[in-house]
Design an enzyme around this catalytic site. Structure first.
Site, PDB file in Angstrom:
ATOM      1  CD  GLU A   8     -64.988 -79.408  31.286  1.00 59.18           C
ATOM      2  OE1 GLU A   8     -65.105 -80.510  30.676  1.00 59.18           O
ATOM      3  OE2 GLU A   8     -65.100 -79.297  32.515  1.00 59.18           O
ATOM      4  CG  ASP A  31     -66.034 -89.200  32.020  1.00 58.91           C
ATOM      5  OD1 ASP A  31     -65.519 -89.651  30.997  1.00 58.91           O
ATOM      6  OD2 ASP A  31     -66.865 -88.294  32.026  1.00 58.91           O
ATOM      7  CG  HIS A  39     -63.495 -84.931  30.235  1.00 55.45           C
ATOM      8  ND1 HIS A  39     -62.916 -84.742  31.464  1.00 55.45           N
ATOM      9  CD2 HIS A  39     -63.529 -86.275  30.041  1.00 55.45           C
ATOM     10  CE1 HIS A  39     -62.602 -85.915  31.986  1.00 55.45           C
ATOM     11  NE2 HIS A  39     -62.944 -86.863  31.141  1.00 55.45           N
ATOM     12  CB  CYS A  80     -61.372 -79.866  31.685  1.00 52.62           C
ATOM     13  SG  CYS A  80     -61.947 -81.278  30.693  1.00 52.62           S
ATOM     14  CG  ASN A 114     -67.396 -87.512  28.587  1.00 51.39           C
ATOM     15  OD1 ASN A 114     -67.833 -88.522  28.072  1.00 51.39           O
ATOM     16  ND2 ASN A 114     -66.902 -87.497  29.795  1.00 51.39           N
ATOM     17  CB  SER A 116     -66.153 -78.813  39.574  1.00 52.27           C
ATOM     18  OG  SER A 116     -64.965 -78.208  40.007  1.00 52.27           O
ATOM     19  CB  CYS A 174     -61.419 -83.532  35.303  1.00 53.81           C
ATOM     20  SG  CYS A 174     -60.734 -83.480  33.639  1.00 53.81           S
TER      21      CYS A 174
HETATM   22 CA   LIG Z   1     -68.818 -89.948  30.784  1.00 52.79          CA
HETATM   23 ZN   LIG Z   2     -62.473 -82.985  32.180  1.00 56.83          ZN
END
Ligand SMILES: [Ca+2]
Ligand SMILES: [Zn+2]
Ligand SMILES: [Ca+2]
Ligand SMILES: [Zn+2]
Lengths: 140, 140
Positions: B44, B134, B42, B74, B31, B69, B71
């Site tokens: 996404e 993150d 991020h 997202c 990201n 996967s 978060c």
């Molecule tokens: Ca990062």
């Molecule tokens: Zn995310």
């Protein structure tokens, strides 16, 4: 619904109303969809961006103030950063992920503020395309 | 877990791996936390930003490809825009909101891709502070 929110919450929501008002004048309800042609800079995401990179500990001692009940994405951002408390101006024009927040232990305070309700209904009436785009809907 | 994903999905995830690889070289996992000092971009969210303002109908005919996967934030963005299908490179290094996606009728395809797993473990090992920031955690 909170009927007697604290002074600090009134202050936080007043700041959030002020920001939304400025944003409305610039041609957008509560975010930067139009100014930045952005699909993700809702008010809450904007606030997180403006805060920049801060520690997990700081998020966990924060309150998110927002004029309108947070959408699914903003709800998810609050959960990601485990922000423990969300103060919401109104949830009449739009009911977001409040249940999911509560299920995850977030304290949700809804002020049912008349200024927020008036501002959001005016925006939805005047700019329905922007509004429906914001919540991922086709205009009805 | 999908064991036989279609050709199109392999292609989508390969593009997503390529983007993550470039991002890693520039000093960031998947990201723009570092490049833009961003707490919300991020992979996404970046993808949604890059797509810009598109119609609700387009989102509803899209697939989100992601190395890891998604978060909570997202996941929420995918639900907001009712993206019907998410193809995930791996969920071993991090398990995100896949259950919530499925509960909301989103098709979730996990490729369990070795390149994604290697890339993410390498990143987590080399840059633990960035990784934990993150996902909203203190470094353990
Ligand atoms: Ca990062
Ligand atoms: Zn995310
Ligand atoms: Ca808007
Ligand atoms: Zn939102």
């Amino acid at each position: 619904m909170a009927t007697n929110p604290g002074h600090e919450d009134e202050l936080g929501v007043n700041l959030s109303i002020e920001e939304a008002r400025i944003s409305l004048k610039e041609g957008c309800g509560h975010n930067q969809r139009i100014q930045k042609s952005s699909a993700t800079l809702h008010g809450e995401i904007s606030a997180l961006e403006a805060a920049g990179r801060v520690s997990a500990a700081l998020y966990r001692n924060s309150t998110m103030y927002t004029t309108l009940s947070p959408c699914g994405m903003c709800t998810g951002a609050i959960l990601l950063y485990r922000i423990p408390r969300v103060v919401i101006g109104e949830n009449v024009n739009f009911m977001g992920g409040e249940d999911l927040l509560k299920q995850n232990g977030v304290e949700v305070v809804v002020l049912d503020n008349q200024d927020c309700k008036d501002m959001m209904s005016k925006f939805i009436q005047e700019r329905p395309e922007d509004w429906y785009e914001d919540i991922g809907e086709e205009r009805v």
